[in-house]
Scaffold this active site. Sequence first.
Site, PDB file in Angstrom:
ATOM      1  N   VAL A  46      20.657  47.445  -7.478  1.00 55.34           N
ATOM      2  CA  VAL A  46      20.571  48.689  -6.995  1.00 55.34           C
ATOM      3  C   VAL A  46      21.666  49.579  -7.305  1.00 55.34           C
ATOM      4  CG1 VAL A  46      20.115  50.174  -5.012  1.00 55.34           C
ATOM      5  CG2 VAL A  46      18.882  47.895  -5.132  1.00 55.34           C
ATOM      6  N   CYS A  47      22.764  48.914  -7.429  1.00 56.74           N
ATOM      7  CA  CYS A  47      24.075  49.593  -7.475  1.00 56.74           C
ATOM      8  C   CYS A  47      24.210  50.274  -8.791  1.00 56.74           C
ATOM      9  CB  CYS A  47      25.384  48.595  -7.285  1.00 56.74           C
ATOM     10  SG  CYS A  47      25.587  47.809  -5.597  1.00 56.74           S
TER      11      CYS A  47
END
Length: 187
Positions: A46-47
Amino acid sequence: MSMINKEIADFSVQAFQDNAFKTVTRADVLGKWSVFFFYPADFTFVCPTELEDLAEKYEAFQAAGCEIYSVSCDSHFVHKAWHDASERIKKIHYPMLADPTHALARDFDVLIEADGMAERGSFIVNPEGRIVAYEVNAGNIGRNAEELFRRLQASQFVAAHGDEVCPAKWQPGAETLKPSLDLVGQL
């Protein structure tokens, strides 16, 4: 306990920015608006989508007089390795702060002690070094740079116009509210 109006602690950390290592301190933050954008770790899933979204909005933040500091508990060397390996992360021009000692994650109260990583926390810090807005999400929920930018603009507006408040979905130029004694109970 709320973090609103908390003064950020003194700090000195290493950072990776524009293919160079540098030191970033609390003194660098003071005197301008800042966003501290905590994320769990480099080389994750996700980062990079969040950091890319923020990179695509970076010029707008800069034009608003705001510096972005992404922060993870990785070292500045890991930030460089991720930058060199990822097309998404190569788009980043804001400082990527390294927090391997967890000093920043503890100060902003986002450290997951058991994992040695930070929660997804977004903090808007005013030029005096005080937190004026923040949001902390579970690790599996990505954030939106456009909404963060809107909250920065609202924070800046309220700081400049202390007698006015910004309603839901407020955008620059839109109508604000001026609380009166009649409205105080509705706030």
